[in-house]
Design a protein around this motif. Structure first.
Motif, short mmCIF file in Angstrom:
data_model
loop_
_atom_site.label_atom_id
_atom_site.label_comp_id
_atom_site.label_asym_id
_atom_site.label_seq_id
_atom_site.Cartn_x
_atom_site.Cartn_y
_atom_site.Cartn_z
N THR A 50 0.83 -1.19 0.00
CA THR A 50 0.00 0.00 0.00
C THR A 50 0.88 1.25 0.00
OG1 THR A 50 -0.08 0.16 2.40
CG2 THR A 50 -1.74 -1.24 1.34
N ALA A 51 0.26 2.40 -0.25
CA ALA A 51 1.00 3.66 -0.20
C ALA A 51 1.61 3.87 1.19
CB ALA A 51 0.08 4.82 -0.57
N ALA A 52 0.87 3.50 2.24
CA ALA A 52 1.38 3.66 3.60
C ALA A 52 2.60 2.76 3.83
CB ALA A 52 0.29 3.34 4.62
N GLU A 53 2.53 1.53 3.31
CA GLU A 53 3.68 0.62 3.45
C GLU A 53 4.89 1.14 2.68
OE1 GLU A 53 1.81 -3.81 4.15
OE2 GLU A 53 1.51 -2.91 2.18
N TRP A 54 4.67 1.71 1.50
CA TRP A 54 5.78 2.30 0.77
C TRP A 54 6.36 3.48 1.54
CZ3 TRP A 54 8.72 0.05 -2.44
CH2 TRP A 54 8.23 -0.88 -3.37
N GLY A 55 5.49 4.30 2.12
CA GLY A 55 5.99 5.43 2.91
C GLY A 55 6.87 4.97 4.05
N ASP A 56 6.49 3.90 4.72
CA ASP A 56 7.29 3.35 5.81
C ASP A 56 8.63 2.83 5.28
OD1 ASP A 56 7.63 2.45 8.63
OD2 ASP A 56 7.54 0.45 7.72
N ALA A 57 8.58 2.19 4.11
CA ALA A 57 9.81 1.68 3.50
C ALA A 57 10.78 2.81 3.18
CB ALA A 57 9.48 0.89 2.23
N PHE A 58 10.26 3.92 2.67
CA PHE A 58 11.12 5.06 2.35
C PHE A 58 11.76 5.65 3.60
CE2 PHE A 58 7.92 5.74 -1.30
CZ PHE A 58 8.61 4.87 -2.12
N ARG A 59 10.99 5.75 4.66
CA ARG A 59 11.56 6.28 5.91
C ARG A 59 12.64 5.35 6.45
NH1 ARG A 59 6.08 7.76 6.30
NH2 ARG A 59 5.51 5.83 7.36
N GLN A 60 12.39 4.05 6.40
CA GLN A 60 13.41 3.10 6.85
C GLN A 60 14.67 3.21 5.98
OE1 GLN A 60 12.31 -0.99 7.91
NE2 GLN A 60 10.17 -0.43 7.54
N ALA A 61 14.47 3.34 4.67
CA ALA A 61 15.61 3.44 3.76
C ALA A 61 16.44 4.68 4.05
CB ALA A 61 15.12 3.44 2.31
N ALA A 62 15.77 5.81 4.25
CA ALA A 62 16.48 7.05 4.53
C ALA A 62 17.27 6.94 5.84
CB ALA A 62 15.49 8.21 4.60
N ASP A 63 16.68 6.29 6.83
CA ASP A 63 17.37 6.10 8.10
C ASP A 63 18.62 5.24 7.94
OD1 ASP A 63 15.49 7.63 9.42
OD2 ASP A 63 14.35 5.92 10.19
N MET A 64 18.62 4.35 6.94
CA MET A 64 19.77 3.48 6.69
C MET A 64 20.89 4.18 5.94
SD MET A 64 17.71 0.12 5.39
CE MET A 64 19.19 -0.63 4.69
N GLY A 65 20.58 5.31 5.31
CA GLY A 65 21.59 6.01 4.53
C GLY A 65 21.29 6.10 3.05
N VAL A 66 20.16 5.52 2.60
CA VAL A 66 19.78 5.62 1.20
C VAL A 66 19.55 7.09 0.85
CG1 VAL A 66 17.97 5.08 -0.48
CG2 VAL A 66 18.83 3.30 1.05
N THR A 83 1.06 9.83 -6.76
CA THR A 83 1.45 11.11 -6.16
C THR A 83 1.64 10.96 -4.66
OG1 THR A 83 0.26 12.35 -7.86
CG2 THR A 83 0.76 13.51 -5.81
N GLU A 84 0.78 10.20 -4.00
CA GLU A 84 0.92 9.97 -2.56
C GLU A 84 2.21 9.23 -2.26
OE1 GLU A 84 -1.44 7.60 1.08
OE2 GLU A 84 -2.34 7.75 -0.92
N ILE A 85 2.53 8.23 -3.07
CA ILE A 85 3.74 7.45 -2.86
C ILE A 85 4.98 8.31 -3.09
CG2 ILE A 85 5.12 5.53 -3.77
CD1 ILE A 85 2.45 4.09 -4.35
N ALA A 86 4.98 9.07 -4.19
CA ALA A 86 6.13 9.93 -4.49
C ALA A 86 6.32 10.99 -3.42
CB ALA A 86 5.94 10.58 -5.86
N THR A 87 5.22 11.52 -2.92
CA THR A 87 5.30 12.53 -1.86
C THR A 87 5.92 11.94 -0.60
OG1 THR A 87 3.37 13.70 -2.74
CG2 THR A 87 3.96 14.12 -0.44
N ALA A 88 5.57 10.71 -0.28
CA ALA A 88 6.15 10.05 0.89
C ALA A 88 7.66 9.89 0.73
CB ALA A 88 5.49 8.70 1.11
N ALA A 89 8.10 9.55 -0.49
CA ALA A 89 9.54 9.42 -0.73
C ALA A 89 10.24 10.76 -0.59
CB ALA A 89 9.77 8.84 -2.13
N HIS A 90 9.62 11.79 -1.13
CA HIS A 90 10.18 13.15 -1.02
C HIS A 90 10.25 13.60 0.43
CE1 HIS A 90 9.72 17.59 -0.88
NE2 HIS A 90 10.60 17.55 -1.87
#
Length: 376
Positions: A50-66, A83-90
């Motif tokens: 889901t978009a929420a799961e992708w958002g969580d994945a992006f936050r975890q990735a950023a915390d790792m150094g991605v 758009t929701e998914i891309a916004t979460a990555a941003h």
């Protein structure tokens, strides 16, 4: 969590930090390109994160150094919540690159992504409608892409043209480069088909000849001189024409990771072709734990696991043994020397099979579709 991560032979390995992540948002795509890098068994929509799961994945990735994420597919625009998914990555602080065929993107949707997406990478199947529509299996795709390219230019996204080349279109490489220049692209990626997944089903119609590859190198070198300071030209040549393999993914599980639409985390997009590897899902474990301790990630990390002649080769810290998926495909053993390497016992066979494929007059394509829809 294991105290010390170990490779496939039990040697301790050093785990660095990932810099980039490929997020395959979906395997859905209106195009049916016969060289698609997606697995032959495509993930169904019901299994997608889901978009929420992708958002969580992006936050975890950023915390790792991605630092950067590539939103891909299939076609990411097939997701209504793009758009929701891309916004979460941003919002996670990542540099966001949208990899798209353009099909499914409207001007209004692109405007929604302005300020969220940092870069657009638009695929190119051919230089005209006849070639592009045949290869993509989608009538009207070329005209649609050109419209999307114009919208991208008007909005001001930096743009890369992603030109996948093969025997059917490689002779028109000069026109592809000219098109990228006319569209105002900052970069063109000329990527020769890599024969995994769907491309492996289409070896005969897609395999380029040695003469084509040699000419392509000349074209790229001339264009780089002419366009220096104007447009970057990246060129990925055919593996089977090289004397030594590339450093696949910069070395197995060293700088990047992939997340499939269903949440399976992979060291590379074709890793699931290697039988026996154990893959974990983002829904079951934290991303950092998968990166550090995942058995698939640690299997071929570093160089201690390398066989001879790789183990004592002076290139072992250059190419890190090359491509494990290629070794699996031809040798039936992912620990074998990459068959692309001229020192591999499988190299003569690889070259002979590639030459035979390139000499074939077979142009029938196996299009990329869900199993029940496949056509030849």
């Amino acid at each position: 969590m294991n105290d010390v991560p170990r490779d496939i032979q039990g040697n301790p390995v050093r785990v660095g930090l990932p810099m980039a992540m490929l997020a395959e948002l979906t395997h859905r795509c209106p195009l049916a390109c016969p060289y698609c890098s997606n697995p032959v068994e495509l993930a169904r929509v019901q299994t997608e994160l889901t978009a929420a799961e992708w958002g969580d994945a992006f936050r975890q990735a950023a915390d790792m150094g991605v630092l950067q994420v590539h939103l891909s597919g299939g076609e990411p625009a097939s997701r209504r919540d793009l758009t929701e998914i891309a916004t979460a990555a941003h919002d996670a602080g990542l540099y966001v690159n949208l990899i798209t065929s353009g099909i499914g993107l409207t001007q209004a949707r692109l405007q929604e992504l302005d300020g969220v997406v940092d870069h657009v990478q638009l695929s190119l199947q051919g230089i005209d409608a006849e070639m592009a529509d045949w290869i993509s299996g989608y009538g009207g795709s070329f005209a649609r892409k050109m419209q999307v390219a114009e919208w991208v230019r008007q909005i001001g996204f930096p743009m890369t043209l992603n030109a996948v080349v093969h025997r059917q279109n490689l002779d028109r490489l000069p026109e592809m480069i000219d098109l990228a220049e006319r569209l105002g692209c900052r970069r063109i990626e000329v990527a020769t088909v890599q024969f995994h997944g769907w491309a492996d089903l289409n070896r005969r119609p897609l395999m380029p000849t040695l003469a084509q590859a040699q000419r392509a190198r000349e074209v790229v070198n001339d264009a780089r001189k002419r366009l220096r300071g104007v447009m970057v030209i990246d060129y990925v040549p055919a593996d089977h024409h090289a004397a030594f393999p590339k450093a696949c993914m910069g070395g197995w599980a060293s700088t990047g990771l992939n997340i499939a639409p269903d949440g399976v985390v992979l060291p590379c997009h074709a890793a699931q072709t290697i039988k026996g590897l154990q893959f974990q899902n983002l829904r079951d474990a934290p991303l950092a734990d998968i990166w550090r301790d995942g058995p698939a990630f640690n299997a071929f990390r570093g160089t201690a696991w390398l066989p001879e002649p790789c183990a004592t080769c002076d290139r072992r810290e250059v190419d890190f043994g090359g491509c494990r998926c290629q070794a699996m495909a031809m040798a039936g053993d992912p620990t074998a020397t990459d068959p692309v390497c001229s020192r591999s016992s499988f190299n003569a066979r690889l070259r002979a099979e590639a030459e035979a494929d390139a000499a074939s007059d077979d142009i029938a394509l196996v299009y990329r579709r869900m199993a029940k829809e496949r056509r030849i």
